[in-house]
Design an enzyme around this catalytic site. Structure first.
Site, PDB file in Angstrom:
ATOM      1  N   HIS A  98      17.447  44.824  57.495  1.00  0.00           N
ATOM      2  CA  HIS A  98      16.783  44.978  58.897  1.00  0.00           C
ATOM      3  C   HIS A  98      15.263  45.492  58.649  1.00  0.00           C
ATOM      4  O   HIS A  98      14.704  46.278  59.526  1.00  0.00           O
ATOM      5  CB  HIS A  98      17.496  45.787  59.812  1.00  0.00           C
ATOM      6  CG  HIS A  98      18.675  45.244  60.270  1.00  0.00           C
ATOM      7  ND1 HIS A  98      18.653  44.049  61.247  1.00  0.00           N
ATOM      8  CD2 HIS A  98      19.965  45.330  60.029  1.00  0.00           C
ATOM      9  CE1 HIS A  98      19.950  43.724  61.497  1.00  0.00           C
ATOM     10  NE2 HIS A  98      20.816  44.515  60.832  1.00  0.00           N
ATOM     11  N   ASP A 133       9.581  37.474  59.481  1.00  0.00           N
ATOM     12  CA  ASP A 133      10.482  38.231  59.992  1.00  0.00           C
ATOM     13  C   ASP A 133       9.772  39.307  60.627  1.00  0.00           C
ATOM     14  O   ASP A 133       8.804  39.855  60.172  1.00  0.00           O
ATOM     15  CB  ASP A 133      11.477  38.725  58.868  1.00  0.00           C
ATOM     16  CG  ASP A 133      12.736  39.559  59.599  1.00  0.00           C
ATOM     17  OD1 ASP A 133      13.891  38.832  60.088  1.00  0.00           O
ATOM     18  OD2 ASP A 133      12.545  40.867  60.039  1.00  0.00           O
ATOM     19  N   ASP A 175      13.891  41.142  54.720  1.00  0.00           N
ATOM     20  CA  ASP A 175      14.536  39.984  55.693  1.00  0.00           C
ATOM     21  C   ASP A 175      13.871  38.551  55.197  1.00  0.00           C
ATOM     22  O   ASP A 175      14.517  37.573  55.113  1.00  0.00           O
ATOM     23  CB  ASP A 175      14.744  40.414  57.015  1.00  0.00           C
ATOM     24  CG  ASP A 175      15.828  41.464  57.103  1.00  0.00           C
ATOM     25  OD1 ASP A 175      16.028  41.910  56.118  1.00  0.00           O
ATOM     26  OD2 ASP A 175      16.092  41.648  58.315  1.00  0.00           O
ATOM     27  N   GLU A 212      10.556  43.152  63.255  1.00  0.00           N
ATOM     28  CA  GLU A 212      11.381  44.149  63.618  1.00  0.00           C
ATOM     29  C   GLU A 212      10.429  44.613  65.039  1.00  0.00           C
ATOM     30  O   GLU A 212       9.281  44.625  65.079  1.00  0.00           O
ATOM     31  CB  GLU A 212      11.382  45.354  62.716  1.00  0.00           C
ATOM     32  CG  GLU A 212      11.884  45.143  61.387  1.00  0.00           C
ATOM     33  CD  GLU A 212      13.145  44.419  61.398  1.00  0.00           C
ATOM     34  OE1 GLU A 212      14.083  44.790  62.323  1.00  0.00           O
ATOM     35  OE2 GLU A 212      13.735  43.480  60.663  1.00  0.00           O
TER      36      GLU A 212
END
Length: 411
Positions: free
Chosen positions: A179, A32, A184, A34
């Site tokens: 998040h 994952d 995540d 960001e």
């Protein structure tokens, strides 16, 4: 960074080479990201968003083998709306490593595994874009999207939404999505395991089965998997043939059965390949000793058949050949179109053909000077010693490379 060591395990090549290897033995790296926004590629003004955090979990058989987590300096400020969403501020990433330092470590962590992400197009798109900007070759790992898998496995009544937070709650994940990348990724691991458990009850037991189970794969595509069943796990060239035995497509593979099987399980998303598979009625193959031989055979078959679904077959004038000149003391020459069958090729580039000619000249004694020599002449001032390999002089007998070139002629 990786928090636990990774033990010895099957690589994906080992797993995918056998249809009998189960999903339980397949290694997955669930990742994952960001980011500073949603644009992985450059916009009209050249700007693009960047990765601010990577989190990943390596799993096999329900067991966590290792974790990878790091902030990444995007080398720009993080927009306020992103700070509000993720909690990652510009100050937090100020002293973090850049993506150029992080990406090679992540690719090593993910080596030999199936990459999994929730909405994989977003995460993999950013990773590929970062690799391109850093000049790092993208290894093209197999990719599995848990959004697509969830839409295939779960009914609308069970999951009106396939957002990660919704699915994590539905499967009872031990981690709540926040998040933040590692949280995540951990939640996505639980979603993945729950979905795999569901498909196992429907006869899906291998990664190949799973790829074939995903949407956007027609029944006609699935039904033709038998065309790959008798191919060997060997390097070579494969030819897809149509109803009239015409050659539709030619390709090479280090493992013929694995590569051809990918055309029937959705691993190749290209529209024209789906169209080609729909027309195909048979797959022929030629086993080769190594990838170099396969590459040469592929080019010859492209030149002979001009398959309609090969882009390269549309540009035969771009190929190069090495031939012997037609004179008493021949030289090796690089040409677009050979005028006789004593030729080596085709080559993808002129540089490859020149290198091959130089190597042949070095070991066979074919002269390399460019001036023409008459039949009654001898090597002299017109062919300085530094330009000619040292071989015994013979008045007019052809050099041994003529026989060598004859043995390499196209079939």
């Amino acid at each position: 960074m990786p928090a636990t060591p990774i033990d010895a395990q099957l690589s994906f090549a080992d797993v995918d080479a056998s249809a009998d290897v189960s999903l339980r033995e397949t290694t997955f790296v669930v990742v994952d990201l960001e980011t500073t926004g949603g644009r992985a590629t450059a916009s009209a003004d050249g700007s693009r968003d960047a990765i601010t955090e990577i989190g990943a979990v390596r799993v096999r058989g329900g067991e966590v083998l290792g974790e990878f987590a790091t902030l990444v300096d995007p080398q720009r400020s993080i927009p306020p709306q992103i700070v509000q969403l993720t909690g990652i501020t510009t100050a937090m990433v100020h002293d973090a490593p850049t993506i150029a330092a992080v990406l090679p470590m992540f690719l090593e962590f993910a080596r030999g595994a199936v990459l999994v992400a929730h909405n994989a197009g977003f995460d993999i798109g950013f990773l590929k874009s970062a690799a391109e900007q850093c000049g790092i070759p993208w290894p093209r790992p197999p990719v599995l999207c848990t959004v697509r898998l969830a839409r295939r496995v779960l009914t609308r009544e069970e999951a009106p939404s396939v957002r990660l937070s919704t699915l994590a709650a539905l499967v009872g994940s031990a981690t709540t999505p926040t998040h933040r990348a590692l949280d995540d990724a951990r939640a996505t691991v639980d979603v993945l395991h729950a979905l795999i458990e569901r498909v196992g009850n429907q006869g899906v037991h291998t990664y190949t089965d799973l790829r074939g189970y995903l949407p956007n794969i027609s029944n006609a595509q699935r039904s033709k998997r038998a065309l790959a069943r008798n191919l060997p796990h060997r390097p070579g060239v494969y030819l897809f043939r149509g109803p009239a035995r015409e050659v539709l497509y030619v390709g090479t593979a280090t493992d013929l059965r694995r590569r051809v099987g990918q055309y029937f399980n959705g691993a190749d998303p290209r529209g024209r390949m789906k169209e080609m598979v729909a027309l195909a009625t048979a797959v022929d193959h030629v086993e080769c000793a190594h990838a170099l031989e396969a590459g040469v055979r592929e080019l010859r078959l492209l030149a002979a058949h001009a398959p309609p679904y090969n882009r390269r077959s549309r540009f035969p004038h771009r190929w190069w050949w090495v031939t012997l000149t037609d004179e008493a003391f021949p030289r090796l020459s690089v040409v677009r179109e050979p005028r006789h069958d004593r030729a080596i090729g085709p080559f993808r580039s002129r540089a490859d053909a020149i290198d091959t000619a130089a190597l042949i000249a070095r070991f066979t004694g074919v002269r390399t000077c460019t001036s023409r020599i008459g039949r009654a002449a001898e090597h002299g001032p017109s062919c300085p010693e530094r330009e000619v390999s040292p071989v015994p002089r013979r008045a007019a007998s052809p050099p041994s490379s003529t026989r060598l070139l004859r043995s390499w002629r196209p079939r």
